[in-house]
Design a protein around this motif. Structure first.
Motif, PDB file in Angstrom:
ATOM      1  N   ARG A 205      -5.032   9.380   6.177  1.00  0.00           N
ATOM      2  CA  ARG A 205      -3.927   8.803   5.416  1.00  0.00           C
ATOM      3  C   ARG A 205      -2.687   8.621   6.282  1.00  0.00           C
ATOM      4  NH1 ARG A 205      -0.593  11.017   0.108  1.00  0.00           N
ATOM      5  NH2 ARG A 205       0.111   8.946  -0.560  1.00  0.00           N
ATOM      6  N   VAL A 206      -2.428   9.585   7.173  1.00  0.00           N
ATOM      7  CA  VAL A 206      -1.305   9.451   8.097  1.00  0.00           C
ATOM      8  C   VAL A 206      -1.548   8.281   9.046  1.00  0.00           C
ATOM      9  CG1 VAL A 206      -0.024  10.553   9.975  1.00  0.00           C
ATOM     10  CG2 VAL A 206      -0.659  11.884   7.960  1.00  0.00           C
ATOM     11  N   GLN A 207      -2.780   8.163   9.546  1.00  0.00           N
ATOM     12  CA  GLN A 207      -3.093   7.114  10.505  1.00  0.00           C
ATOM     13  C   GLN A 207      -3.069   5.719   9.884  1.00  0.00           C
ATOM     14  OE1 GLN A 207      -6.927   8.527  11.978  1.00  0.00           O
ATOM     15  NE2 GLN A 207      -5.958   9.304  13.844  1.00  0.00           N
ATOM     16  N   PHE A 208      -3.476   5.621   8.621  1.00  0.00           N
ATOM     17  CA  PHE A 208      -3.611   4.312   7.993  1.00  0.00           C
ATOM     18  C   PHE A 208      -2.730   4.184   6.742  1.00  0.00           C
ATOM     19  CE2 PHE A 208      -7.455   5.068  10.434  1.00  0.00           C
ATOM     20  CZ  PHE A 208      -7.585   3.883  11.148  1.00  0.00           C
ATOM     21  N   GLY A 209      -1.606   4.892   6.761  1.00  0.00           N
ATOM     22  CA  GLY A 209      -0.675   4.820   5.637  1.00  0.00           C
ATOM     23  C   GLY A 209      -0.154   3.420   5.387  1.00  0.00           C
ATOM     24  N   GLY A 210      -0.047   2.628   6.446  1.00  0.00           N
ATOM     25  CA  GLY A 210       0.417   1.261   6.287  1.00  0.00           C
ATOM     26  C   GLY A 210      -0.524   0.435   5.435  1.00  0.00           C
ATOM     27  N   ASP A 211      -1.832   0.692   5.578  1.00  0.00           N
ATOM     28  CA  ASP A 211      -2.818  -0.035   4.776  1.00  0.00           C
ATOM     29  C   ASP A 211      -2.655   0.283   3.292  1.00  0.00           C
ATOM     30  OD1 ASP A 211      -3.737  -0.899   7.200  1.00  0.00           O
ATOM     31  OD2 ASP A 211      -5.591   0.275   7.169  1.00  0.00           O
ATOM     32  N   GLU A 212      -2.257   1.512   3.002  1.00  0.00           N
ATOM     33  CA  GLU A 212      -2.042   1.933   1.617  1.00  0.00           C
ATOM     34  C   GLU A 212      -0.947   1.084   0.959  1.00  0.00           C
ATOM     35  OE1 GLU A 212      -0.237   5.977  -0.344  1.00  0.00           O
ATOM     36  OE2 GLU A 212      -1.854   6.242   1.117  1.00  0.00           O
ATOM     37  N   VAL A 213       0.091   0.804   1.725  1.00  0.00           N
ATOM     38  CA  VAL A 213       1.194  -0.002   1.200  1.00  0.00           C
ATOM     39  C   VAL A 213       0.773  -1.455   1.037  1.00  0.00           C
ATOM     40  CG1 VAL A 213       3.548  -0.790   1.610  1.00  0.00           C
ATOM     41  CG2 VAL A 213       2.902   1.540   2.223  1.00  0.00           C
ATOM     42  N   VAL A 214       0.062  -1.995   2.023  1.00  0.00           N
ATOM     43  CA  VAL A 214      -0.408  -3.377   1.945  1.00  0.00           C
ATOM     44  C   VAL A 214      -1.302  -3.570   0.722  1.00  0.00           C
ATOM     45  CG1 VAL A 214      -1.844  -5.126   3.067  1.00  0.00           C
ATOM     46  CG2 VAL A 214      -0.217  -3.791   4.431  1.00  0.00           C
ATOM     47  N   LYS A 215      -2.184  -2.609   0.488  1.00  0.00           N
ATOM     48  CA  LYS A 215      -3.069  -2.689  -0.674  1.00  0.00           C
ATOM     49  C   LYS A 215      -2.277  -2.626  -1.972  1.00  0.00           C
ATOM     50  CE  LYS A 215      -7.113  -0.498  -2.800  1.00  0.00           C
ATOM     51  NZ  LYS A 215      -8.106   0.608  -2.694  1.00  0.00           N
ATOM     52  N   ALA A 216      -1.287  -1.742  -2.028  1.00  0.00           N
ATOM     53  CA  ALA A 216      -0.466  -1.609  -3.236  1.00  0.00           C
ATOM     54  C   ALA A 216       0.321  -2.880  -3.521  1.00  0.00           C
ATOM     55  CB  ALA A 216       0.482  -0.418  -3.103  1.00  0.00           C
ATOM     56  N   LYS A 217       0.674  -3.610  -2.454  1.00  0.00           N
ATOM     57  CA  LYS A 217       1.402  -4.870  -2.615  1.00  0.00           C
ATOM     58  C   LYS A 217       0.448  -6.048  -2.731  1.00  0.00           C
ATOM     59  CE  LYS A 217       5.701  -3.436  -0.333  1.00  0.00           C
ATOM     60  NZ  LYS A 217       6.709  -3.734   0.714  1.00  0.00           N
ATOM     61  N   ASP A 218      -0.833  -5.724  -2.875  1.00  0.00           N
ATOM     62  CA  ASP A 218      -1.880  -6.734  -3.064  1.00  0.00           C
ATOM     63  C   ASP A 218      -1.874  -7.773  -1.934  1.00  0.00           C
ATOM     64  OD1 ASP A 218      -4.056  -7.799  -4.422  1.00  0.00           O
ATOM     65  OD2 ASP A 218      -2.833  -9.148  -5.645  1.00  0.00           O
ATOM     66  N   GLY A 219      -1.628  -7.293  -0.716  1.00  0.00           N
ATOM     67  CA  GLY A 219      -1.653  -8.171   0.437  1.00  0.00           C
ATOM     68  C   GLY A 219      -0.440  -9.056   0.600  1.00  0.00           C
ATOM     69  N   ALA A 220       0.520  -8.914  -0.293  1.00  0.00           N
ATOM     70  CA  ALA A 220       1.701  -9.788  -0.251  1.00  0.00           C
ATOM     71  C   ALA A 220       2.835  -9.222   0.594  1.00  0.00           C
ATOM     72  CB  ALA A 220       2.206 -10.042  -1.670  1.00  0.00           C
ATOM     73  N   GLY A 221       2.618  -8.101   1.226  1.00  0.00           N
ATOM     74  CA  GLY A 221       3.673  -7.492   2.034  1.00  0.00           C
ATOM     75  C   GLY A 221       3.178  -6.226   2.693  1.00  0.00           C
ATOM     76  N   SER A 222       4.013  -5.642   3.504  1.00  0.00           N
ATOM     77  CA  SER A 222       3.675  -4.403   4.203  1.00  0.00           C
ATOM     78  C   SER A 222       4.798  -3.395   3.997  1.00  0.00           C
ATOM     79  CB  SER A 222       3.456  -4.688   5.691  1.00  0.00           C
ATOM     80  OG  SER A 222       4.621  -5.274   6.259  1.00  0.00           O
ATOM     81  N   ALA A 223       4.761  -2.298   4.730  1.00  0.00           N
ATOM     82  CA  ALA A 223       5.785  -1.257   4.590  1.00  0.00           C
ATOM     83  C   ALA A 223       7.112  -1.757   5.147  1.00  0.00           C
ATOM     84  CB  ALA A 223       5.345   0.007   5.315  1.00  0.00           C
ATOM     85  N   THR A 224       8.061  -1.991   4.277  1.00  0.00           N
ATOM     86  CA  THR A 224       9.374  -2.476   4.703  1.00  0.00           C
ATOM     87  C   THR A 224      10.478  -1.462   4.419  1.00  0.00           C
ATOM     88  OG1 THR A 224       9.583  -3.666   2.598  1.00  0.00           O
ATOM     89  CG2 THR A 224       8.784  -4.915   4.492  1.00  0.00           C
ATOM     90  N   LEU A 225      10.502  -0.921   3.214  1.00  0.00           N
ATOM     91  CA  LEU A 225      11.570   0.011   2.842  1.00  0.00           C
ATOM     92  C   LEU A 225      11.444   1.323   3.601  1.00  0.00           C
ATOM     93  CD1 LEU A 225      11.652  -0.658  -1.009  1.00  0.00           C
ATOM     94  CD2 LEU A 225      13.112  -1.635   0.762  1.00  0.00           C
ATOM     95  N   SER A 226      10.230   1.891   3.648  1.00  0.00           N
ATOM     96  CA  SER A 226      10.040   3.150   4.381  1.00  0.00           C
ATOM     97  C   SER A 226      10.260   2.935   5.873  1.00  0.00           C
ATOM     98  CB  SER A 226       8.651   3.725   4.111  1.00  0.00           C
ATOM     99  OG  SER A 226       7.636   2.770   4.389  1.00  0.00           O
ATOM    100  N   MET A 227       9.874   1.753   6.396  1.00  0.00           N
ATOM    101  CA  MET A 227      10.095   1.464   7.809  1.00  0.00           C
ATOM    102  C   MET A 227      11.577   1.306   8.104  1.00  0.00           C
ATOM    103  SD  MET A 227       8.507   1.039  10.705  1.00  0.00           S
ATOM    104  CE  MET A 227       9.882   1.763  11.618  1.00  0.00           C
ATOM    105  N   ALA A 228      12.301   0.698   7.167  1.00  0.00           N
ATOM    106  CA  ALA A 228      13.750   0.560   7.339  1.00  0.00           C
ATOM    107  C   ALA A 228      14.409   1.927   7.404  1.00  0.00           C
ATOM    108  CB  ALA A 228      14.340  -0.264   6.201  1.00  0.00           C
ATOM    109  N   MET A 229      13.974   2.845   6.529  1.00  0.00           N
ATOM    110  CA  MET A 229      14.531   4.203   6.537  1.00  0.00           C
ATOM    111  C   MET A 229      14.242   4.881   7.872  1.00  0.00           C
ATOM    112  SD  MET A 229      13.137   7.500   6.230  1.00  0.00           S
ATOM    113  CE  MET A 229      13.986   9.082   6.174  1.00  0.00           C
ATOM    114  N   ALA A 230      12.998   4.724   8.365  1.00  0.00           N
ATOM    115  CA  ALA A 230      12.627   5.345   9.634  1.00  0.00           C
ATOM    116  C   ALA A 230      13.427   4.755  10.791  1.00  0.00           C
ATOM    117  CB  ALA A 230      11.127   5.169   9.869  1.00  0.00           C
ATOM    118  N   GLY A 231      13.623   3.442  10.779  1.00  0.00           N
ATOM    119  CA  GLY A 231      14.414   2.801  11.827  1.00  0.00           C
ATOM    120  C   GLY A 231      15.862   3.249  11.812  1.00  0.00           C
TER     121      GLY A 231
END
Length: 317
Positions: A205-231
């Motif tokens: 899950r740690v390694q492929f957490g990004g896929d979890e977000v893409v799936k939740a967005k039904d392929g219409a997006g990726s991790a943006t909010l959590s990535m913004a926080m990390a950046g």
């Protein structure tokens, strides 16, 4: 309440106020990242630009340009002291946006003395690409080039807290390697929960957490909010270290000596930051048998990712 949240989100020290530039400010990561940086009291000037080339079709670039300048106007209304300005991709817009910047997120050239924080994926390849471009221009400084891998640590701490019922802010999970798939290696044996290194589902899950977000967005997006926080967290750490704060340590993908004997030029590990960027690259430390296997799997993919980036850059030069 807003003030309390703001103070908790970032250090209140503002000894060294700085210009920070965001290239890609109109994107899914760029917009929330710009907002978070506006809340940082160490940022005195926020420079926002959408890096679309004027060579692209006008109907594609124009809406993005309008959005980018609109983001600058929108964020400028947030009631903190920093000034905000949006820049056009036309003419001297890029040079003006980057002039005097101490930190650049999603960077390009013109300010080789800035700390360059690469968010654009694939980080395992884009960081080597940036390094090769700067080498070709004779301005490469390995101490100021960072691949932002903070999200991997953020995810690991959050996922562990869900299992253990703890506060994720109290979890200190070391994550090393790269920033995609099997190159992401969480070292649970070095945490207060060494038993979790045998939890294959958690590791995956740690390694492929990004896929979890893409799936939740039904392929219409990726991790943006959590990535913004990390950046924003990584940028804040770089600014804190630049202002003279000692002991600032963050995980980041940098030009590293740790595994160069195996042909791996870049590696993510804990790095102590300082006024000049990378102050000290910390060793990986002891790992258990499971994690040794994860590292072996990481090395093969990571070496290939880095080589692709270098080849791409040299082909363009």
């Amino acid at each position: 309440m807003f003030g309390m949240i703001q103070r908790r989100a970032f250090s209140s020290s503002a000894r060294n106020l700085s210009k920070v530039a965001v290239l890609g400010a109109a994107g899914g990561i760029g917009q929330p990242l710009s907002l978070l940086l506006k809340l940082n009291p160490k940022v005195t000037e926020l420079s926002l630009r959408y890096p679309w080339s004027s060579r692209l079709v006008h109907q594609h670039t124009q809406p993005r340009l309008i959005i980018s300048l609109g983001v600058a106007a929108d964020v400028s209304h947030v009631n903190t002291k920093s000034t905000v300005k949006g820049y056009s991709p036309e003419g001297t817009g890029l040079a003006e946006a980057l002039k005097g910047a101490e930190v650049v997120l999603i960077p390009a050239g013109h300010c080789p003395n800035a700390n360059l924080l690469i968010i654009s994926n694939p980080v395992n390849s884009t960081v080597p690409i940036c390094a090769e471009v700067f080498k070709a221009k004779g301005v490469y400084n390995p101490k100021r080039l960072f691949g932002v891998t903070t999200l991997d640590v953020v995810r690991a701490s959050r996922f562990v807290s869900e299992i253990k019922g703890t506060n994720p802010k109290d979890e200190n999970i070391t994550v090393v390697g790269g920033h995609s798939g099997v190159t992401i290696v969480p070292l649970f044996s070095q945490s207060s929960h060494p038993d979790l290194s045998a939890n294959a589902g958690l590791v995956n899950r740690v390694q492929f957490g990004g896929d979890e977000v893409v799936k939740a967005k039904d392929g219409a997006g990726s991790a943006t909010l959590s990535m913004a926080m990390a950046g924003a967290r990584m940028a804040d750490s770089v600014l804190r270290a630049a202002s003279g704060e000692k002991g600032v340590i963050e995980p980041t993908f940098v030009d590293s000596p740790l595994y160069k004997d195996q042909g791996i030029e870049f590696f993510s590990s804990k790095v102590e930051l300082g006024p000049n960027g990378v102050e000290k690259i910390l060793p990986v430390g002891e790992v258990d048998a499971t994690e040794k296997g994860l590292l072996e799997a990481c090395f093969g993919d990571l070496k290939s990712n880095i080589a692709k980036g270098v080849a791409f850059a040299n082909q363009k030069n």
